[in-house]
Design a protein around this motif. Structure first.
Motif, PDB file in Angstrom:
ATOM      1  N   UNK A 198       0.814  -1.198   0.000  1.00  0.00           N
ATOM      2  CA  UNK A 198       0.000   0.000   0.000  1.00  0.00           C
ATOM      3  C   UNK A 198       0.853   1.255   0.000  1.00  0.00           C
ATOM      4  N   UNK A 199       0.308   2.408  -0.403  1.00  0.00           N
ATOM      5  CA  UNK A 199       1.065   3.657  -0.441  1.00  0.00           C
ATOM      6  C   UNK A 199       1.370   4.169   0.950  1.00  0.00           C
ATOM      7  N   UNK A 200       2.607   4.492   1.193  1.00  0.00           N
ATOM      8  CA  UNK A 200       3.039   5.025   2.483  1.00  0.00           C
ATOM      9  C   UNK A 200       4.454   5.534   2.291  1.00  0.00           C
ATOM     10  N   UNK A 201       4.741   6.727   2.773  1.00  0.00           N
ATOM     11  CA  UNK A 201       6.084   7.266   2.618  1.00  0.00           C
ATOM     12  C   UNK A 201       7.013   6.628   3.635  1.00  0.00           C
ATOM     13  N   UNK A 202       8.024   5.953   3.113  1.00  0.00           N
ATOM     14  CA  UNK A 202       9.071   5.333   3.917  1.00  0.00           C
ATOM     15  C   UNK A 202       8.543   4.546   5.111  1.00  0.00           C
ATOM     16  N   UNK A 203       7.728   3.562   4.884  1.00  0.00           N
ATOM     17  CA  UNK A 203       7.270   2.751   6.029  1.00  0.00           C
ATOM     18  C   UNK A 203       8.400   1.882   6.530  1.00  0.00           C
ATOM     19  N   UNK A 204       8.335   1.452   7.788  1.00  0.00           N
ATOM     20  CA  UNK A 204       9.308   0.451   8.249  1.00  0.00           C
ATOM     21  C   UNK A 204       9.185  -0.796   7.385  1.00  0.00           C
ATOM     22  N   UNK A 205      10.263  -1.526   7.243  1.00  0.00           N
ATOM     23  CA  UNK A 205      10.218  -2.741   6.442  1.00  0.00           C
ATOM     24  C   UNK A 205       9.436  -3.824   7.172  1.00  0.00           C
ATOM     25  N   UNK A 206       8.938  -4.781   6.396  1.00  0.00           N
ATOM     26  CA  UNK A 206       8.276  -5.929   6.996  1.00  0.00           C
ATOM     27  C   UNK A 206       9.207  -6.618   7.979  1.00  0.00           C
ATOM     28  N   UNK A 224      11.686  -5.355   9.704  1.00  0.00           N
ATOM     29  CA  UNK A 224      11.880  -4.560  10.924  1.00  0.00           C
ATOM     30  C   UNK A 224      10.716  -4.726  11.885  1.00  0.00           C
ATOM     31  N   UNK A 225       9.519  -4.775  11.349  1.00  0.00           N
ATOM     32  CA  UNK A 225       8.334  -4.915  12.194  1.00  0.00           C
ATOM     33  C   UNK A 225       8.214  -6.337  12.738  1.00  0.00           C
ATOM     34  N   UNK A 226       8.396  -7.324  11.849  1.00  0.00           N
ATOM     35  CA  UNK A 226       8.174  -8.718  12.236  1.00  0.00           C
ATOM     36  C   UNK A 226       9.206  -9.226  13.226  1.00  0.00           C
ATOM     37  N   UNK A 227      10.376  -8.601  13.283  1.00  0.00           N
ATOM     38  CA  UNK A 227      11.441  -9.069  14.166  1.00  0.00           C
ATOM     39  C   UNK A 227      11.545  -8.282  15.470  1.00  0.00           C
ATOM     40  N   UNK A 228      10.670  -7.318  15.650  1.00  0.00           N
ATOM     41  CA  UNK A 228      10.761  -6.428  16.810  1.00  0.00           C
ATOM     42  C   UNK A 228       9.526  -6.604  17.682  1.00  0.00           C
ATOM     43  N   UNK A 229       9.715  -7.112  18.894  1.00  0.00           N
ATOM     44  CA  UNK A 229       8.580  -7.370  19.793  1.00  0.00           C
ATOM     45  C   UNK A 229       7.848  -6.101  20.188  1.00  0.00           C
ATOM     46  N   UNK A 230       8.494  -4.941  20.042  1.00  0.00           N
ATOM     47  CA  UNK A 230       7.806  -3.706  20.388  1.00  0.00           C
ATOM     48  C   UNK A 230       6.808  -3.281  19.310  1.00  0.00           C
ATOM     49  N   UNK A 231       6.732  -4.025  18.212  1.00  0.00           N
ATOM     50  CA  UNK A 231       5.602  -3.928  17.295  1.00  0.00           C
ATOM     51  C   UNK A 231       4.644  -5.049  17.677  1.00  0.00           C
ATOM     52  N   UNK A 232       3.657  -4.710  18.469  1.00  0.00           N
ATOM     53  CA  UNK A 232       2.707  -5.685  18.995  1.00  0.00           C
ATOM     54  C   UNK A 232       1.808  -6.231  17.886  1.00  0.00           C
ATOM     55  N   UNK A 233       1.724  -7.556  17.785  1.00  0.00           N
ATOM     56  CA  UNK A 233       0.732  -8.182  16.901  1.00  0.00           C
ATOM     57  C   UNK A 233      -0.627  -7.990  17.562  1.00  0.00           C
ATOM     58  N   UNK A 256      -2.189   3.869  24.440  1.00  0.00           N
ATOM     59  CA  UNK A 256      -2.299   5.283  24.083  1.00  0.00           C
ATOM     60  C   UNK A 256      -3.117   5.478  22.810  1.00  0.00           C
ATOM     61  N   UNK A 257      -3.858   6.577  22.756  1.00  0.00           N
ATOM     62  CA  UNK A 257      -4.636   6.887  21.566  1.00  0.00           C
ATOM     63  C   UNK A 257      -3.709   7.329  20.435  1.00  0.00           C
ATOM     64  N   UNK A 258      -4.155   7.101  19.212  1.00  0.00           N
ATOM     65  CA  UNK A 258      -3.438   7.612  18.060  1.00  0.00           C
ATOM     66  C   UNK A 258      -2.326   6.743  17.529  1.00  0.00           C
ATOM     67  N   UNK A 259      -2.182   5.508  18.035  1.00  0.00           N
ATOM     68  CA  UNK A 259      -1.153   4.616  17.499  1.00  0.00           C
ATOM     69  C   UNK A 259      -1.593   4.140  16.111  1.00  0.00           C
ATOM     70  N   UNK A 260      -0.734   4.323  15.118  1.00  0.00           N
ATOM     71  CA  UNK A 260      -1.084   3.945  13.751  1.00  0.00           C
ATOM     72  C   UNK A 260      -0.765   2.474  13.509  1.00  0.00           C
ATOM     73  N   UNK A 261      -1.765   1.677  13.118  1.00  0.00           N
ATOM     74  CA  UNK A 261      -1.483   0.269  12.843  1.00  0.00           C
ATOM     75  C   UNK A 261      -0.777   0.097  11.503  1.00  0.00           C
ATOM     76  N   UNK A 262       0.122  -0.833  11.456  1.00  0.00           N
ATOM     77  CA  UNK A 262       0.788  -1.233  10.226  1.00  0.00           C
ATOM     78  C   UNK A 262       0.268  -2.607   9.848  1.00  0.00           C
ATOM     79  N   UNK A 263      -0.258  -2.730   8.653  1.00  0.00           N
ATOM     80  CA  UNK A 263      -0.963  -3.938   8.235  1.00  0.00           C
ATOM     81  C   UNK A 263      -0.056  -4.764   7.329  1.00  0.00           C
ATOM     82  N   UNK A 264       0.153  -6.015   7.710  1.00  0.00           N
ATOM     83  CA  UNK A 264       1.056  -6.911   6.993  1.00  0.00           C
ATOM     84  C   UNK A 264       0.330  -8.220   6.702  1.00  0.00           C
ATOM     85  N   UNK A 265       0.494  -8.725   5.504  1.00  0.00           N
ATOM     86  CA  UNK A 265      -0.041 -10.052   5.230  1.00  0.00           C
ATOM     87  C   UNK A 265       0.582 -11.052   6.202  1.00  0.00           C
ATOM     88  N   UNK A 266      -0.266 -11.925   6.730  1.00  0.00           N
ATOM     89  CA  UNK A 266       0.209 -12.882   7.745  1.00  0.00           C
ATOM     90  C   UNK A 266       1.421 -13.676   7.258  1.00  0.00           C
TER      91      UNK A 266
END
Length: 353
Positions: free
Chosen positions: A9-17, A19-28, A60-70
């Motif tokens: 999807x369109x997004x300016x410089x999103x974190x890589x898949x 980076x997100x999938x390997x970092x526990x601070x990105x909560x599933x 916290x309010x306002x956290x933007x979800x990042x959507x990744x195919x499973x």
């Protein structure tokens, strides 16, 4: 809330898949069965510590979800940490215990991740789409990402997720579980003290348990309409005790143990040490003593205000006094139902002798 689709999807410089999938601070955080996608939220360890539960209401309010195919998330995920479970029948200090497991270098407690509620809801709706066992397996992998080197993860699921406990323990043969409950009369007092909200909650819980076919006590559908709110609460409690006994029998005491909240609060050090032994996550005597004397056992899990075992005892006694007649009558009735159904009021294979 803005969404960024990491799989095209369109997004300016999103974190890589990766980076997100390997970092526990990105909560599933959520699972979308229609798109077979996982929604990740940036939730630091500090935010986990502050939040009562890992739910939208408490994050916290306002956290933007990042959507990744499973499948993309799983392909990029890091090696998983040791994963263990805390299943519970509600209002039994489970949040407190999960907070105690947040110890850098040793472990992390995840408090009621919503993604598991998504799976139980999906199953109740018929689970159309991807294979449910495969999805559950992948979700457990995403929840088992380590927060720090050498750490385990203990997932405290919501009570609504208990029907998935057998599948979760089957999928993770190396995992252990603690089955936490409050004594019957304590539980009934907790529901009574919560007023209308508590009484509505137990009816919602029972509806889900009936959908999950967890209630095997000999009652027909019309019987529940004639039962009081606290009788409905007792039915849910008994059904969970029945489930817990089956889990111990199915998976064995070397993996699954029960614990009641009274014992936990009377001997927090013993409970922590026994959990460490059960899961083969060694703790020194000094570590155990520090956890048992730490904020998890000295502050209220919901409000964060000072609150220890004595305060809890006073709160329980006050609630019991206000609702004593109703609690006594329903407890007596529930004990007879338990005897008729062959349900022990005390869980088998206790974690703390």
């Amino acid at each position: 809330m803005t969404q960024a689709n990491l799989s095209g999807g369109p997004q300016s410089r999103p974190p890589s898949v990766e980076a997100v999938a390997r970092d526990a601070t990105w909560l599933a955080h959520r699972y979308d069965p229609g798109h077979d996608a996982v929604h990740f939220l940036p939730v630091s360890r500090a935010i986990h510590a502050q939040a009562t539960f890992a739910t939208d209401e408490h994050l916290p309010a306002g956290l933007d979800p990042l959507v990744v195919r499973r499948q993309d998330a799983i392909a990029a995920a890091s090696p998983r940490a040791p994963l263990h479970f805390l299943f519970h029948s509600a209002f039994c200090c489970s949040t407190l215990l999960a907070r105690a497991f947040d110890r850098p270098g040793w472990g992390m407690g995840l408090k009621e991740p919503v993604i598991l509620n998504d799976l139980i809801g999906w199953r109740r709706r018929g689970g159309q789409g991807s294979d449910m066992a495969e999805v559950l397996d992948d979700v457990l992998t995403l929840l088992a990402r380590p927060f720090g080197p050498g750490e385990m993860v203990c997932v405290k699921a919501s009570t609504a997720v208990n029907a998935l406990a057998p599948a979760m323990l089957t999928l993770r043969e190396e995992s252990c579980a603690v089955l936490l409950y409050a004594p019957l009369r304590t539980y009934l007092g907790s529901i009574a003290r919560k007023g209308l909200d508590g009484r509505l909650w137990v009816r919602t819980l029972l509806t889900g348990m009936l959908d999950d076919k967890l209630v095997q006590l000999g009652f027909g559908p019309r019987d529940y309409l004639g039962q009081t709110d606290l009788q409905v609460a007792a039915i849910g409690w008994l059904a969970n005790q029945q489930l817990f006994a089956r889990l111990v029998d199915q998976f064995g005491p070397e993996r699954v143990r029960t614990l009641d909240s009274a014992t936990l609060m009377r001997d927090p050090a013993g409970a922590v040490a026994a959990f460490a032994a059960l899961t083969a996550r060694p703790l020194s005597a000094a570590d155990v003593a520090e956890i048992a004397a730490g904020p998890a056992f000295r502050t209220h899990s919901k409000s964060g205000t000072p609150f220890d075992a004595r305060d809890r005892t006073t709160e329980i006694a006050h609630g019991d006094q206000l609702h004593a007649d109703e609690i006594d009558k329903v407890a007596h009735w529930a004990e007879k139902v338990a005897a008729s159904a062959g349900i022990a009021l005390d869980g088998p294979s206790p974690l703390v002798a």
